[in-house]
Motif scaffolding. Structure first.
Motif, PDB file in Angstrom:
ATOM      1  N   GLU A  21       0.985  -1.196  -0.204  1.00  0.00           N
ATOM      2  CA  GLU A  21      -0.063   0.067   0.140  1.00  0.00           C
ATOM      3  C   GLU A  21       0.968   1.459   0.109  1.00  0.00           C
ATOM      4  O   GLU A  21       0.295   2.313  -0.195  1.00  0.00           O
ATOM      5  CB  GLU A  21      -0.941  -0.156   1.368  1.00  0.00           C
ATOM      6  CG  GLU A  21      -1.967  -0.954   1.027  1.00  0.00           C
ATOM      7  CD  GLU A  21      -2.728  -1.359   2.254  1.00  0.00           C
ATOM      8  OE1 GLU A  21      -3.616  -0.679   2.951  1.00  0.00           O
ATOM      9  OE2 GLU A  21      -2.119  -2.696   3.009  1.00  0.00           O
ATOM     10  N   PHE A  27       6.494  -9.488  -4.948  1.00  0.00           N
ATOM     11  CA  PHE A  27       7.459 -10.116  -5.702  1.00  0.00           C
ATOM     12  C   PHE A  27       6.530 -10.971  -6.661  1.00  0.00           C
ATOM     13  O   PHE A  27       6.869 -11.499  -7.782  1.00  0.00           O
ATOM     14  CB  PHE A  27       8.514 -10.917  -5.068  1.00  0.00           C
ATOM     15  CG  PHE A  27       9.398  -9.973  -4.281  1.00  0.00           C
ATOM     16  CD1 PHE A  27      10.593  -9.553  -5.025  1.00  0.00           C
ATOM     17  CD2 PHE A  27       9.314 -10.002  -3.018  1.00  0.00           C
ATOM     18  CE1 PHE A  27      11.457  -8.716  -4.391  1.00  0.00           C
ATOM     19  CE2 PHE A  27      10.219  -8.938  -2.399  1.00  0.00           C
ATOM     20  CZ  PHE A  27      11.177  -8.642  -2.878  1.00  0.00           C
ATOM     21  N   ARG A  28       5.727 -11.585  -6.338  1.00  0.00           N
ATOM     22  CA  ARG A  28       4.848 -12.711  -6.824  1.00  0.00           C
ATOM     23  C   ARG A  28       3.369 -12.354  -7.211  1.00  0.00           C
ATOM     24  O   ARG A  28       2.679 -13.081  -7.959  1.00  0.00           O
ATOM     25  CB  ARG A  28       4.703 -13.947  -5.980  1.00  0.00           C
ATOM     26  CG  ARG A  28       6.415 -14.645  -5.979  1.00  0.00           C
ATOM     27  CD  ARG A  28       6.298 -15.608  -4.755  1.00  0.00           C
ATOM     28  NE  ARG A  28       7.811 -15.841  -4.793  1.00  0.00           N
ATOM     29  CZ  ARG A  28       8.667 -15.389  -4.099  1.00  0.00           C
ATOM     30  NH1 ARG A  28       8.266 -14.317  -3.482  1.00  0.00           N
ATOM     31  NH2 ARG A  28       9.859 -15.666  -3.998  1.00  0.00           N
ATOM     32  N   THR A 188       2.948 -12.059   3.360  1.00  0.00           N
ATOM     33  CA  THR A 188       3.893 -12.906   3.015  1.00  0.00           C
ATOM     34  C   THR A 188       3.210 -14.053   2.294  1.00  0.00           C
ATOM     35  O   THR A 188       2.167 -14.880   3.041  1.00  0.00           O
ATOM     36  CB  THR A 188       4.998 -13.287   4.090  1.00  0.00           C
ATOM     37  OG1 THR A 188       5.923 -14.024   3.439  1.00  0.00           O
ATOM     38  CG2 THR A 188       4.483 -13.641   5.189  1.00  0.00           C
ATOM     39  N   SER A 189       3.839 -14.571   1.264  1.00  0.00           N
ATOM     40  CA  SER A 189       3.067 -15.600   0.594  1.00  0.00           C
ATOM     41  C   SER A 189       3.373 -17.174   1.189  1.00  0.00           C
ATOM     42  O   SER A 189       2.731 -18.113   0.569  1.00  0.00           O
ATOM     43  CB  SER A 189       3.476 -15.609  -0.857  1.00  0.00           C
ATOM     44  OG  SER A 189       4.909 -15.671  -0.905  1.00  0.00           O
ATOM     45  N   ASP A 214      -4.765 -12.591   0.710  1.00  0.00           N
ATOM     46  CA  ASP A 214      -4.854 -13.900   0.140  1.00  0.00           C
ATOM     47  C   ASP A 214      -4.272 -14.968   0.798  1.00  0.00           C
ATOM     48  O   ASP A 214      -3.478 -14.631   1.794  1.00  0.00           O
ATOM     49  CB  ASP A 214      -3.965 -13.738  -1.212  1.00  0.00           C
ATOM     50  CG  ASP A 214      -4.200 -12.739  -2.231  1.00  0.00           C
ATOM     51  OD1 ASP A 214      -5.433 -12.574  -2.415  1.00  0.00           O
ATOM     52  OD2 ASP A 214      -3.202 -11.873  -2.446  1.00  0.00           O
TER      53      ASP A 214
HETATM   54  N1  APR Z   1      -1.639  -6.301   2.655  1.00  0.00           N
HETATM   55  C1  APR Z   1      -1.279  -7.367   3.205  1.00  0.00           C
HETATM   56  N2  APR Z   1      -0.761  -8.252   2.452  1.00  0.00           N
HETATM   57  C2  APR Z   1      -0.739  -7.922   1.024  1.00  0.00           C
HETATM   58  C3  APR Z   1      -1.166  -6.893   0.498  1.00  0.00           C
HETATM   59  C4  APR Z   1      -1.695  -5.810   1.423  1.00  0.00           C
HETATM   60  N3  APR Z   1      -2.112  -4.540   1.097  1.00  0.00           N
HETATM   61  N4  APR Z   1      -1.124  -6.739  -0.724  1.00  0.00           N
HETATM   62  C5  APR Z   1      -0.377  -7.994  -1.184  1.00  0.00           C
HETATM   63  N5  APR Z   1      -0.414  -8.766  -0.060  1.00  0.00           N
HETATM   64  C6  APR Z   1       0.110 -10.027   0.071  1.00  0.00           C
HETATM   65  C7  APR Z   1      -0.180 -11.012  -0.967  1.00  0.00           C
HETATM   66  O1  APR Z   1      -1.544 -11.526  -0.716  1.00  0.00           O
HETATM   67  C8  APR Z   1       1.020 -12.060  -0.950  1.00  0.00           C
HETATM   68  O2  APR Z   1       0.914 -13.143  -0.203  1.00  0.00           O
HETATM   69  O3  APR Z   1       1.474 -10.109   0.171  1.00  0.00           O
HETATM   70  C9  APR Z   1       2.137 -11.230  -0.178  1.00  0.00           C
HETATM   71  C10 APR Z   1       3.515 -10.932  -1.001  1.00  0.00           C
HETATM   72  O4  APR Z   1       4.108 -12.153  -1.505  1.00  0.00           O
HETATM   73  P1  APR Z   1       5.471 -12.138  -2.114  1.00  0.00           P
HETATM   74  O5  APR Z   1       5.424 -11.228  -3.107  1.00  0.00           O
HETATM   75  O6  APR Z   1       5.861 -13.480  -2.385  1.00  0.00           O
HETATM   76  O7  APR Z   1       6.542 -11.650  -1.087  1.00  0.00           O
HETATM   77  P2  APR Z   1       7.267 -12.481   0.192  1.00  0.00           P
HETATM   78  O8  APR Z   1       6.233 -13.372   0.701  1.00  0.00           O
HETATM   79  O9  APR Z   1       7.674 -10.990   1.123  1.00  0.00           O
HETATM   80  O10 APR Z   1       8.463 -12.862  -0.301  1.00  0.00           O
HETATM   81  C11 APR Z   1       9.267 -13.539   0.474  1.00  0.00           C
HETATM   82  O11 APR Z   1      10.971 -13.875  -1.458  1.00  0.00           O
HETATM   83  O12 APR Z   1      11.644 -12.918  -3.653  1.00  0.00           O
HETATM   84  C12 APR Z   1      11.870 -12.865  -2.144  1.00  0.00           C
HETATM   85  O13 APR Z   1      13.383 -12.137  -0.831  1.00  0.00           O
HETATM   86  C13 APR Z   1      12.238 -11.713  -1.445  1.00  0.00           C
HETATM   87  O14 APR Z   1      11.534 -11.012   0.911  1.00  0.00           O
HETATM   88  C14 APR Z   1      11.233 -11.955  -0.197  1.00  0.00           C
HETATM   89  C15 APR Z   1      10.601 -13.170  -0.189  1.00  0.00           C
END
Ligand code: APR
Length: 241
Positions: A21, A27-28, A188-189, A214
């Motif tokens: 936000e 990332f994904r 985090t995913s 999600d």
């Molecule tokens: N509020 C909360 N969550 C959100 C929002 C929001 N407004 N918008 C998106 N998301 C969630 C998505 O649903 C998803 O589950 O954020 C998550 C982002 O997932 P990723 O892009 O996979 O990021 P992350 O889990 O932090 O990745 C872990 O992977 O690429 C590496 O080192 C990098 O630290 C990163 C790690």
């Protein structure tokens, strides 16, 4: 509502979702690719060996995006939570941006490193503050900056943990996980290890809570899930008993 008692110890794990936000892309999610590269292709020791300029272009872009972003109400809610809980809060982030700190959080553990620091890829010189961008010539006439060199002759790289490298502060994190009575993952995913397994390590002896829009890949390990955006949910999420 997440109830926190006067004896609870809270471990929070944040991911890219908490900064979404603020305009920092995840990332994904949609738009997660950079010039058609998956993050794994530009954030690995192999990528650095093959094409350090491309890696610096990617991190230069990320530095520009993060520098222009502002903390959102989710970051701010966690900074207030730290003021209430002090050292009963352990804030661990996978994010390399500094939005938690800019919102006022003081004790932040950056397990994947920090975007605004660099280090040498050869010698053991300590990581140092660096917000510069290193990019090839651009059409706007900016002077191109080559891949920077250390005085030892090594190349200066971003102080971030790449795929295939070991995250930082794992001992401190293990102690925080051992101590906690409440574990909260936010945005985090649940796909990237070792962070994805933290919840399984505390499950059964700590409450496990997920906050995000999600389902993460490890949903099964959470006892409570709050579906929605961090910036909307977190400001009113905590109740102190
Ligand atoms: N509020 C909360 N969550 C959100 C929002 C929001 N407004 N918008 C998106 N998301 C969630 C998505 O649903 C998803 O589950 O954020 C998550 C982002 O997932 P990723 O892009 O996979 O990021 P992350 O889990 O932090 O990745 C872990 O992977 O690429 C590496 O080192 C990098 O630290 C990163 C790690």
């Amino acid at each position: 509502m997440i109830r926190i008692s006067s004896t609870d110890r809270v471990f929070i794990l944040t991911g890219a979702g908490i900064s979404a936000e603020s305009g920092v892309p995840t990332f994904r999610g949609a738009g997660g690719l950079w010039r058609n590269h998956r993050v794994e292709e530009v954030a690995s020791p192999h990528a650095w060996q093959r094409d350090p300029r491309l890696v610096w272009e990617f991190y230069s872009m990320r530095r520009r995006v993060a520098a222009a972003a502002k903390p959102n109400s989710g970051h701010e809610a966690l900074a207030r939570l730290e003021q209430s809980l002090q050292d009963r809060l352990f804030l661990c982030t996978q994010n390399v941006d500094d939005l938690h700190e800019r919102a006022g959080s003081v004790r932040v553990v950056h397990m994947h490193g920090e975007l605004f620091k660099s280090r040498c890829d050869r010698c053991d010189r300590a990581p140092f503050d660096d917000s510069a961008t290193y990019e090839p010539a651009r059409s706007d006439g900016c002077t191109p900056r080559p891949v920077p060199r250390c005085r030892c002759g090594g190349q200066i790289r971003p102080h971030v943990c790449w795929f295939g490298e070991i995250p930082y502060d794992l001992d401190k994190i293990a102690a925080g996980l051992n101590d906690c009575t409440v574990f909260i993952a936010i945005g985090t995913s649940g796909l990237v290890e070792p962070a994805a397994s933290f919840v399984a390590r505390v499950r059964g002896r700590a409450r496990t809570i997920y906050v995000g829009p999600d389902e993460p890949a490890n949903t099964f390990a959470f006892t409570d899930c709050y579906w929605g955006k961090a910036g909307e949910l977190l400001p009113n999420a905590f109740r102190f008993d």
